[in-house]
Design a protein around this motif. Sequence first.
Motif, mmCIF file in Angstrom:
data_model
loop_
_atom_site.group_PDB
_atom_site.id
_atom_site.type_symbol
_atom_site.label_atom_id
_atom_site.label_comp_id
_atom_site.label_asym_id
_atom_site.label_seq_id
_atom_site.Cartn_x
_atom_site.Cartn_y
_atom_site.Cartn_z
ATOM 1 N N GLY A 397 93.679 27.581 2.887
ATOM 2 C CA GLY A 397 94.611 26.472 3.013
ATOM 3 C C GLY A 397 94.764 26.021 4.464
ATOM 4 O O GLY A 397 93.984 26.390 5.340
ATOM 5 N N GLU A 398 95.790 25.210 4.716
ATOM 6 C CA GLU A 398 96.026 24.697 6.055
ATOM 7 C C GLU A 398 97.035 25.570 6.800
ATOM 8 O O GLU A 398 97.817 26.301 6.190
ATOM 9 C CB GLU A 398 96.531 23.249 5.989
ATOM 10 N N LEU A 399 97.010 25.487 8.112
ATOM 11 C CA LEU A 399 98.009 26.192 8.911
ATOM 12 C C LEU A 399 99.372 25.544 8.702
ATOM 13 O O LEU A 399 99.477 24.319 8.564
ATOM 14 C CB LEU A 399 97.646 26.133 10.401
ATOM 15 N N PRO A 400 100.447 26.344 8.677
ATOM 16 C CA PRO A 400 101.787 25.762 8.484
ATOM 17 C C PRO A 400 102.116 24.766 9.599
ATOM 18 O O PRO A 400 101.914 25.040 10.785
ATOM 19 C CB PRO A 400 102.707 26.993 8.562
ATOM 20 N N LYS A 401 102.624 23.625 9.230
ATOM 21 C CA LYS A 401 102.979 22.606 10.219
ATOM 22 C C LYS A 401 104.096 23.085 11.142
ATOM 23 O O LYS A 401 104.236 22.608 12.269
ATOM 24 C CB LYS A 401 103.380 21.318 9.505
ATOM 25 N N SER A 402 104.902 24.041 10.662
ATOM 26 C CA SER A 402 106.004 24.538 11.488
ATOM 27 C C SER A 402 105.508 25.203 12.774
ATOM 28 O O SER A 402 106.255 25.300 13.751
ATOM 29 C CB SER A 402 106.858 25.530 10.688
ATOM 30 N N LEU A 403 104.253 25.653 12.795
ATOM 31 C CA LEU A 403 103.727 26.288 14.006
ATOM 32 C C LEU A 403 103.647 25.305 15.163
ATOM 33 O O LEU A 403 103.686 25.695 16.335
ATOM 34 C CB LEU A 403 102.340 26.880 13.742
ATOM 35 N N GLY A 404 103.545 24.035 14.863
ATOM 36 C CA GLY A 404 103.437 23.021 15.901
ATOM 37 C C GLY A 404 104.706 22.821 16.697
ATOM 38 O O GLY A 404 104.693 22.088 17.694
ATOM 39 N N SER A 405 105.799 23.462 16.294
ATOM 40 C CA SER A 405 107.067 23.330 17.017
ATOM 41 C C SER A 405 107.470 24.619 17.716
ATOM 42 O O SER A 405 108.578 24.708 18.251
ATOM 43 C CB SER A 405 108.178 22.916 16.034
ATOM 44 N N CYS A 406 106.592 25.629 17.698
ATOM 45 C CA CYS A 406 106.942 26.946 18.255
ATOM 46 C C CYS A 406 106.512 27.034 19.720
ATOM 47 O O CYS A 406 105.453 27.579 20.040
ATOM 48 C CB CYS A 406 106.277 28.055 17.446
ATOM 49 N N ASN A 407 107.335 26.520 20.619
ATOM 50 C CA ASN A 407 106.960 26.496 22.031
ATOM 51 C C ASN A 407 106.952 27.872 22.678
ATOM 52 O O ASN A 407 106.466 28.032 23.796
ATOM 53 C CB ASN A 407 107.889 25.563 22.809
ATOM 54 N N ASN A 408 107.506 28.875 22.004
ATOM 55 C CA ASN A 408 107.427 30.245 22.532
ATOM 56 C C ASN A 408 106.113 30.930 22.166
ATOM 57 O O ASN A 408 105.816 32.013 22.681
ATOM 58 C CB ASN A 408 108.588 31.094 22.003
ATOM 59 N N LEU A 409 105.338 30.298 21.295
ATOM 60 C CA LEU A 409 104.118 30.922 20.798
ATOM 61 C C LEU A 409 103.109 31.105 21.930
ATOM 62 O O LEU A 409 102.771 30.153 22.641
ATOM 63 C CB LEU A 409 103.497 30.065 19.687
#
Length: 1013
Positions: A397-409
């Motif tokens: 599947g696709e990567l979760p879109k929520s990861l695009g908002s994790c600036n601590n990542l």
Amino acid sequence: MKPKICIQLSFYTSLFLLLFSHAASQLNDHEQAILLNLKQHWKNPQPLNHWTPSNTSHCSWPEITCSTGGSVTELYLINKDISGTVPPFICDLNNLIALDLSYNYMTSNEFPRALYSCSNLQYLNLSQNYFAGTLPDDIHRMAQLRELNLGANSFSGNIPASIGQLTELRILQLFACPFNGSFPPEIGNLSNLERLELAYISGITTTLPLEFTKLKKLKYLWVAGSNLVVEIPDKIEEMAALEHLDLSRNNLSGNIPSGLFMPKNLSIVYLYKNKLGGEIPWAIEALNIAVLDLSENNLTGSIPDDFGRLTKLSGLALFCNQLSGKIPDSIGRLPGLINLKLFSNNFSGTLSPDFGRYSMLEEFQVASNKLTGQLPEYLGDNRRLTGVVAFDNNLSGELPKSLGSCNNLKILNVKNNRFSGSVPSGVWTLLNLSNLLLSNNSFTGELPERLSLNLSRLEMSCNMFSGKIPAGVSSWKNLVHLDVGNNLLNGTIPLELTALSHLSTLLLDQNRFSGSLPSNIISWKSLNMLNLSRNAISGQIPEGFCYLPRLTDLDLSENQLFGEIPPKLGLLKLSSLNLSSNLLTGRIPSEFENGAYASSFLNNPRLCANKPSLNIAECNSKTQNSSKTSSKLLAWIIGVPAAFLGLLASFHVIRIYRKRKQVSDLAWKLTSFQRLNFTKFDILSGLTENNVIGCGGSGKVYCVSINNPSRDCVAVKRIWSNKKLEHKLEKEFLAEVKILSSIRHSNIVKLLCCISSDNSKLLVYEYLENRSLDLWLNRKSRATTVSGSVHNDVLDWPKRLKIAVGAAQGLSYMHHDCSPPIVHRDLKSSNILLDSEFNAKIADFGLAKILMKEGESATMSDVVGSYGYIAPEYAHTIRVNEKIDVYSFGVILLELTTGRKASEGDEHTSLAEWAWRHFQEGNSIVDALDEEVKENTQHKNEMCCVFKLGIICTGTLPSTRPSMKEVLKILLRCNQPSGYGEKYSDYNASPLLKNSMCERVLENNDATLASMV
């Protein structure tokens, strides 16, 4: 009568007050005198300069606590640079209840029995000092003790059974001492004990006594790294008050007791790095567990469903076991979960969709399992994620879109799965992202114009990315590793790509690139590996490749390159070269005419070589035909006699050579310093150009294989001249032989023998497989990220700290244990050699000086050393002492922490000068650390500490620099295992690291540093 009585009472009251005041004054004077005597006994340490005779009470001194009557009750002398012993008169402070002398330099060959006279003593802390000897069998005479801390000293022998008679003890701390024998079961008699620390006791191999389970009030049990064997006692559940249990880093085997999770207040459990097997107990009554680490064992079975009841669980680490089955969905709903590490098991099935939905999840590591389905949709919803590591699964599947908002990542590693679709647009530019690994999936889309400024590693190979490399690639400034091989990328390789000066690895192979290569690639000064194979690139090989100093791997095969190979390309030290299957012409550089490059030039029909051994045509191989038969005849007539005469001459030359060789061999003299398994002829026969592994100011260094059964190698340093040896080289040779033949230490390179003749000197050493430290620090090469850590060819921080400790041990031995002391005078990273286990050994003693009298500096006639490592005073004094080595060692510490060379501060300064200015201007130390290792947050504190230690060692004034013994002590404390802090950055259970001298440098030396500037 009443007025008379009142007058009498007033008189007696005044008299009493006068007498009391006089007694108090006498007590004040008496105790102040004792304290001043203590200061004098300890040679007036600078931190106690405010202890001066005065009319004011000593109770105002910050180290002193007094009773309401003005008598000293508590004496806290922590980290006061105190050396020497504990004097008996300290117990003349009759009301002393607490004495803390921790983190000092106190020495003694026995426990200070003088403290027995302190009859009221309840609190005693002698930790982090240099006390040695055995603990006395009558230590129970200190019957009033409630807290006893002797940790991190050199106490040895058995722990006395009499310690079990100190029945008032609440806290007993004996960690990090070289005791031997076993733990006395009598400790189980300490019925009031609440805290017991027996961790990292090096000489013990023992079981955990069953009697310890009688400690009903014990809350904190720390016995990590103390060679515990056999099983955890079955009755451990009887320790009903237990809150913190740490038995990590031992050799415990068997099953985890079924009652382990029964104590109601249990909150921290560390059992990682043991040999525990079987299943995790299913019955869990300790619902207060906050951190549970059972990693790196042999556990089987599945995760119990009861884990879903642990509502206070914040950290769960079960990685590196053999666990299987589905990860319970209930774990995803735990409200306190912050860190989840389940990688390297056999878990299968899908992940709970609720991970990240109900908790502030920060670390999510499920790599190397058999998981299927998608990553949870809400994984990054709380925007606290710092790491997602899910490689080597069957996720899709696709990567979760929520990861695009994790600036601590900081790290996203999902390689080797079956993901598809495009990468969420926000992921590319996450503020703190340093590692993005997407290889071996089915991702689509184009490369972004912009990337996170912190991104240093981008792996996207074996996907379906398409389009061109964007012009915005020039803004990807901090990339060190870029791998976009085996995709559908096309167009030309843009000039903007050459702006990435930090690139170490660039892999663009197996795409559809065309056009010619950029000519201006000189800015790729850090490039180590370049692969452009299997594209449609044409044009000539740019001359700029010849000026990339660190390039070792070059693959341009299966393209359409034409023209000649630049001759200077042969000057590079290429370990791997592939130019096959192109349209290249002309002669290959002579440096490549050896078997190592036998397959480097295949399928280039118009290439030729001087030697026919590379599977390509030999240059000028066609013979020219003579037009006249007479010419052939004449050549035959002249040639045959000439050949005959030449043959006779050859025999004569060979005969003369053999005679001379016999004389020459007899002229070599071998002097051995160890038992040898080779002869001088083994060494002499190996001194060929093919065996050269280095060059120094005094000659070449060879790696010579010895013809013994094990085919060992030795390193041979040759000091040679066509005439008699120059005076300077002779001095260096004699200095090195004198020193290395007289000392023995595991961190100093071993001199096996020397072989000398009239015009050549050979020093034969043990061969160290990993060569010198500078080659590792200055070599940016391939690295593999596994579970968030970078290793392989890049030295990780634990190895760097190990090297620093080893080198410090060698120097400390030279300075403090040799008589007379030895100063190296040319210490640098190229003179620190590394064996196969990265143990450091100091080498190259050609410039060393032996101090003729202890405490007296040696004189010198000229300044020697290497730029960047030379202490400031070295240029304007004729006297040297050990502090010049301390300065050089400080530079090496700065190299280890920053990744810079000693000469690389900035345009006009050395590394030491740059580091001092960086610190003085208030810049963040983290910004100065090596990008390749600092991303592992668990080591940042240690790196900052060692960076500061490097600054202290490079102080301008020699008097401000610590001794190597002090430097070693700090590094050893930094190198102590740090308990769970190695796994969870938000919690550190180990007082060794939290209260270590290393940590004190980090927190308390700012004022010291400021005063040195």
